[in-house]
Write an enzyme that holds these catalytic residues in place. Structure first.
Site, PDB file in Angstrom:
ATOM      1  N   SER A  90       0.823  -1.196   0.000  1.00 21.15           N
ATOM      2  CA  SER A  90       0.000   0.000   0.000  1.00 21.15           C
ATOM      3  C   SER A  90       0.867   1.260   0.000  1.00 21.15           C
ATOM      4  CB  SER A  90      -0.934  -0.047   1.213  1.00 21.15           C
ATOM      5  OG  SER A  90      -1.894   0.972   1.166  1.00 21.15           O
ATOM      6  N   HIS A 113      -2.505  -1.224  -4.469  1.00 22.58           N
ATOM      7  CA  HIS A 113      -3.970  -1.267  -4.631  1.00 22.58           C
ATOM      8  C   HIS A 113      -4.506   0.150  -4.730  1.00 22.58           C
ATOM      9  CE1 HIS A 113      -4.927  -0.894  -0.017  1.00 22.58           C
ATOM     10  NE2 HIS A 113      -3.984  -0.063  -0.408  1.00 22.58           N
TER      11      HIS A 113
END
Length: 254
Positions: A90, A113
């Protein structure tokens, strides 16, 4: 109360490069809207000029904190080398993109993501939150694109799919430059030498073929000029006349 830091700067000998370790969630307690924490990180960074190795083991966290740290590292005057020892997921993967060279442990992982948030309110407020998420995604893609050279569409799809990458996959996609402890440099040099060897062998083979065709062509021409019926019959049986051989030779040369 003293704020709990997720970073540690280390340097024993002043002549040695600085080690920066990022462990755990990025800005677990506070960063966005806080002038103290970013300023503290920057002051410590500036007190360690020169080359720096950043070790990352983080599941991610505050995307704005990651963006600011990424920018600070990109602006640092010394060389930044990133080494991922466990996970860079992330927001932590965004920080990793600041490395002029990114190395991953063979057992480490990277994950990218789409950004996420929580929102409440009327329809207009929800739509505004969606617009912000779209812009945040574009800003993250900027960092990934700069490092990997992948198309924005490709990166966007990878983020949509919440892509988990082992070290070799990350290297294949350009998020990582080398693997730690595996002698990548030696393997790449060996591959290059092998390719050069194959190219040399191919050139040598082509040269041999061309020389053979040239010799056959000269012989055929001499036999035709000598009017040797027997040799001419043999040449006709194999379908190799002087003009045909010469034509093939010119095609191969081009």
């Amino acid at each position: 109360m003293e704020k709990r830091k997720f970073w540690v700067f280390q340097r024993g000998d002043p002549k040695e490069e600085t080690i920066l370790r990022l462990d755990g969630p990025i800005a677990k307690e506070s960063w966005f809207g806080d002038e103290v924490t970013p300023a503290l990180f920057l002051s410590e960074l500036e007190s360690h000029p020169g080359d720096m190795t950043v070790w990352i083991n983080s599941p991610g966290g505050d995307v704005f904190a990651a963006s600011q740290i990424y920018t600070m590292l990109m602006d640092h005057k010394g060389k930044i080398t990133v080494k991922i020892e466990g996970i860079a997921a992330s927001a932590a993967s965004v920080i990793a993109m600041a490395g002029g060279e990114v190395l991953m442990s063979p057992s480490s992982m990277m994950m990218i993501h789409n950004p996420e948030t929580s929102a409440y309110g009327w329809k207009d407020e929800m739509e505004k939150a969606l617009d912000i998420l779209d812009e945040v995604k574009e800003s993250i893609i900027n960092a990934y694109e700069l490092k990997t050279g992948l198309s924005r569409h490709k990166i966007s799809r990878l983020m949509d799919d919440e892509t988990w990458m082992n070290a070799k996959k990350a290297k294949e996609l350009g998020f990582c430059d080398r693997l730690l402890f595996t002698g990548d440099d030696e393997e790449e040099e060996a591959d290059e030498e092998a390719q050069e060897g194959m190219a040399f062998a191919a050139r040598k083979m082509m040269s041999t073929v061309l020389n053979k065709i040239s010799a056959d062509a000269v012989l055929a021409k001499k036999e035709e000029e000598a009017g040797s019926d027997e040799k001419a019959d043999n040449l006709e049986e194999t379908g190799t006349k002087y003009k045909e051989l010469t034509k093939r030779l010119e095609l191969l040369r081009h």
